[in-house]
Design a protein around this motif. Structure first.
Motif, PDB file in Angstrom:
ATOM      1  N   ALA A 142       1.669   1.038   4.343  1.00 31.06           N
ATOM      2  CA  ALA A 142       0.817   1.452   5.457  1.00 31.06           C
ATOM      3  C   ALA A 142       1.207   2.840   5.952  1.00 31.06           C
ATOM      4  O   ALA A 142       0.341   3.676   6.257  1.00 31.06           O
ATOM      5  N   ALA A 143       2.516   3.116   6.031  1.00 34.98           N
ATOM      6  CA  ALA A 143       2.976   4.437   6.474  1.00 34.98           C
ATOM      7  C   ALA A 143       2.505   5.525   5.521  1.00 34.98           C
ATOM      8  O   ALA A 143       2.075   6.610   5.940  1.00 34.98           O
ATOM      9  N   ALA A 144       2.554   5.240   4.210  1.00 31.27           N
ATOM     10  CA  ALA A 144       2.095   6.214   3.228  1.00 31.27           C
ATOM     11  C   ALA A 144       0.588   6.444   3.345  1.00 31.27           C
ATOM     12  O   ALA A 144       0.109   7.577   3.175  1.00 31.27           O
ATOM     13  N   THR A 145      -0.149   5.389   3.644  1.00 32.29           N
ATOM     14  CA  THR A 145      -1.596   5.524   3.813  1.00 32.29           C
ATOM     15  C   THR A 145      -1.919   6.360   5.047  1.00 32.29           C
ATOM     16  O   THR A 145      -2.839   7.192   5.033  1.00 32.29           O
ATOM     17  N   PHE A 146      -1.173   6.147   6.125  1.00 29.66           N
ATOM     18  CA  PHE A 146      -1.332   6.996   7.317  1.00 29.66           C
ATOM     19  C   PHE A 146      -1.061   8.462   6.974  1.00 29.66           C
ATOM     20  O   PHE A 146      -1.785   9.363   7.403  1.00 29.66           O
ATOM     21  N   ALA A 147      -0.003   8.719   6.190  1.00 28.40           N
ATOM     22  CA  ALA A 147       0.354  10.090   5.823  1.00 28.40           C
ATOM     23  C   ALA A 147      -0.735  10.731   4.969  1.00 28.40           C
ATOM     24  O   ALA A 147      -1.078  11.907   5.153  1.00 28.40           O
ATOM     25  N   ALA A 148      -1.299   9.967   4.036  1.00 28.57           N
ATOM     26  CA  ALA A 148      -2.370  10.497   3.188  1.00 28.57           C
ATOM     27  C   ALA A 148      -3.596  10.858   4.012  1.00 28.57           C
ATOM     28  O   ALA A 148      -4.338  11.784   3.672  1.00 28.57           O
ATOM     29  N   ALA A 149      -3.814  10.139   5.110  1.00 32.57           N
ATOM     30  CA  ALA A 149      -4.975  10.405   5.960  1.00 32.57           C
ATOM     31  C   ALA A 149      -4.759  11.597   6.872  1.00 32.57           C
ATOM     32  O   ALA A 149      -5.700  12.369   7.131  1.00 32.57           O
ATOM     33  N   LEU A 150      -3.544  11.783   7.367  1.00 32.61           N
ATOM     34  CA  LEU A 150      -3.307  12.746   8.445  1.00 32.61           C
ATOM     35  C   LEU A 150      -2.604  14.022   8.017  1.00 32.61           C
ATOM     36  O   LEU A 150      -2.699  15.038   8.717  1.00 32.61           O
ATOM     37  N   THR A 200      -4.288   0.443   9.106  1.00 32.05           N
ATOM     38  CA  THR A 200      -4.285  -0.501  10.234  1.00 32.05           C
ATOM     39  C   THR A 200      -4.506  -1.929   9.750  1.00 32.05           C
ATOM     40  O   THR A 200      -3.856  -2.869  10.231  1.00 32.05           O
ATOM     41  N   SER A 201      -5.396  -2.088   8.786  1.00 33.83           N
ATOM     42  CA  SER A 201      -5.682  -3.437   8.265  1.00 33.83           C
ATOM     43  C   SER A 201      -4.481  -4.012   7.527  1.00 33.83           C
ATOM     44  O   SER A 201      -4.268  -5.233   7.534  1.00 33.83           O
ATOM     45  N   ILE A 202      -3.676  -3.158   6.877  1.00 32.47           N
ATOM     46  CA  ILE A 202      -2.449  -3.646   6.226  1.00 32.47           C
ATOM     47  C   ILE A 202      -1.506  -4.237   7.264  1.00 32.47           C
ATOM     48  O   ILE A 202      -0.923  -5.318   7.059  1.00 32.47           O
ATOM     49  N   LEU A 203      -1.352  -3.543   8.391  1.00 31.64           N
ATOM     50  CA  LEU A 203      -0.467  -4.035   9.448  1.00 31.64           C
ATOM     51  C   LEU A 203      -1.006  -5.315  10.073  1.00 31.64           C
ATOM     52  O   LEU A 203      -0.241  -6.247  10.367  1.00 31.64           O
ATOM     53  N   LEU A 204      -2.326  -5.382  10.266  1.00 32.75           N
ATOM     54  CA  LEU A 204      -2.925  -6.618  10.785  1.00 32.75           C
ATOM     55  C   LEU A 204      -2.765  -7.756   9.786  1.00 32.75           C
ATOM     56  O   LEU A 204      -2.595  -8.921  10.168  1.00 32.75           O
ATOM     57  N   GLY A 205      -2.820  -7.416   8.499  1.00 31.17           N
ATOM     58  CA  GLY A 205      -2.626  -8.434   7.471  1.00 31.17           C
ATOM     59  C   GLY A 205      -1.249  -9.048   7.513  1.00 31.17           C
ATOM     60  O   GLY A 205      -1.067 -10.235   7.231  1.00 31.17           O
TER      61      GLY A 205
END
Length: 544
Positions: free
Chosen positions: A313-321, A399-404
């Protein structure tokens, strides 16, 4: 062995995890590992090579995208049947048949390309045949690879398989591209055929045949699929593991699917840059695979899965921002480690927590859920990116990964031991006394067992009997119920239905060591004056 709050059996001692290199001490495992790597490389060569060749045969984007469909669709059509076949027949024979089909399809494609007869639809057709052979043999490879080593070495074997998959994922496409660029299209299919020929030679001369000692007729294909799904349904651990795979993979697939857009639009990189990003993710997966077995000894499996999900999830946030290539590459290294921490752990759970008679079917369902989640998730995240934008879609994915993680936190995750899931010898199995002939097709069969339980033992009895009930349902029972006698409060009756007499005999043969321990614990409550009773359905027509 003890019971959890749901009455499911749980080992008292933690499984012993073998060192990472332990499977490499087995000569047959090393051979199978290398052969599986060669087969995987051939499939990756076909996937990428056929897609590129299709661009030379047709300008239609639909035809190019159908190449991926021709490779992946067989997994959905033949994945579970392949698991049933791997459980029913000698895996060596199944592997020979499936790998020969791949060899034949590659040879035909090579000849068509060599003589300039290859057309778009013939490429799709034989790619589908090649994908079908791969789908039918996928589970046989998986179970044969871990079947030649002790169960405590399966985590190390899964880690080694992860290294092999990531290495061939990089090597196969690169080799296919080089062959097309420096030689011709036919050379790709020629190398694929040579790879499969080498694999077949290994199977013929090195993989021993496995003799089935089952005295009962094999299940039908449909019946085998039903029994595999029923086994998973009545296993808390396997159900939780597959739920974890579905939730995590479907949410995390956004990063895989949208990575080309991240490279092009967010980072301003070309095709080479995209390859570099994927290489960082693959390197992270390999690094995680090298250390997973030692991590298993130190941390609970649930904590490792949660950490892996947070990392991805952290890597996905980084790829987005982030627009920094260095930051994104570093986070993708972390993403590869997180991906391996989640999926390699779940794969190990799936392969260790199933009885031998259904092991391949459980593995095939796992592969079906994993690949299905990737395919469907990729389409959905791509559609969302079209409407919400790339950045918002990746943020929603993270966000969905964290909710998962919150959604799956209550699941039971554990690894099985050989001492629990090996077949019970059943040397003291009682002889069935039957008044008259009973054919295999007769049924349904109703089984009734009486128990006498004192008030002080009631809680122990209920925990054990419900655990046994879950075991019976995994092995084939339906409509399992426990009844209490209204006239005698200490008298209980266990009753369940099995579809036919043959299914009842199969149920008795499927008992594992863990099942046997539970049934022996339950036997002390048996009401001795009433032996277990078996009834068979009587139709309205008189029996002649």
């Amino acid at each position: 062995m003890s019971l959890n709050r749901q009455g499911a059996p749980v080992s008292v001692t933690r499984p012993e995890y073998a060192p990472f290199w332990a499977p490499l001490r087995h000569k047959l495992f090393v051979g199978l590992w290398l052969a599986c790597a060669v087969a995987n490389m051939a499939i990756w060569m076909q996937t990428v090579g056929a897609a590129w060749i299709m661009t030379l045969l047709s300008a239609s984007p639909l035809m190019v995208s159908l190449v991926q469909t021709a490779i992946t669709l067989p997994v959905f059509l033949f994945g579970l049947p392949g698991g049933v076949l791997a459980d029913r027949m000698d895996p060596r024979r199944l592997l020979l048949l499936t790998q020969s089909a791949i060899l034949g399809a590659a040879a035909v494609l090579c000849l068509l390309a060599w003589f300039d007869l290859l057309q778009a639809w013939s490429l799709l057709l034989f790619t589908f045949v090649l994908g079908s052979g791969s789908a039918l043999g996928m589970t046989a490879w998986m179970t044969t690879l871990v079947g030649v080593i002790p169960r405590e070495q399966v985590p190390a074997a899964v880690s080694l398989s992860g290294i092999s998959i990531n290495a061939t994922r990089a090597l196969g496409p690169a080799l296919a591209g080089a062959l097309i660029a420096w030689w011709n299209s036919a050379s790709v299919f020629l190398v694929i055929a040579l790879c499969m020929a080498a694999v077949i030679v290994f199977i013929i001369f090195q993989l021993p045949a496995k003799t089935r000692v089952d005295d009962l007729p094999p299940e039908t294909l449909v019946g085998g699929m039903r029994s595999g799904l029923r086994y998973i349904r009545h296993s808390d651990v396997l159900s939780s593991a597959l739920k974890q795979v579905f939730v995590f993979t479907s949410c995390a697939s956004a990063l895989w699917a949208l990575m080309p857009l991240v490279a092009k639009h967010e980072l301003g990189m070309g095709a080479g840059g995209y390859g570099l990003l994927m290489a960082f993710m693959g390197a992270g997966a390999v690094l995680a695979a090298l250390s997973l077995t030692s991590v298993y000894r130190r941390f609970p499996l649930r904590r490792l899965i949660v950490a892996g999900a947070f990392a991805f999830a952290a890597a996905t946030f980084a790829a987005a921002l982030s627009n920094s290539k260095l930051v994104v590459c570093a986070m993708l290294l972390l993403a590869g480690m997180g991906w391996m921490a989640v999926n390699a752990t779940i794969s190990t759970v799936v392969q260790t927590y199933a009885a031998n008679w259904v092991r391949a079917r459980v593995a095939s369902v796992y592969l079906l859920v994993l690949m299905g989640s990737m395919a469907v998730g990729g389409v959905l995240w791509g559609a969302l990116a079209q409407y919400l934008g790339l950045e918002n879609s990746l943020l929603l994915s993270a966000t969905s990964i964290l909710l998962g993680v919150l959604l799956t936190r209550g699941g039971t995750i554990a690894m099985g031991r050989e001492a629990d899931f090996a077949d019970a010898q059943q040397t003291d199995k009682p002889v069935l006394v039957l008044a008259g002939d009973v054919s295999h097709d007769d049924g349904p069969v109703c089984v009734e067992i009486s128990y006498q339980v004192g008030a002080e033992e009631r809680d122990d009895f209920l925990r054990i009997v419900y655990a046994v009930g879950q075991s019976r349902r995994r092995n084939g029972a339906q409509n399992w119920r426990l009844y209490r006698d209204l006239a005698q409060t200490d008298h209980y009756v266990e009753r369940f239905i099995v579809e036919s007499w043959l299914d009842y005999l199969r149920q008795q043969e499927r008992v594992t060591l863990a099942d046997e321990v539970l049934e022996r614990s339950l036997s002390r409550f048996r009401f001795e004056p009433l032996a277990p009773r078996r009834y068979i359905y009587q139709s309205p027509v008189d029996v002649v």
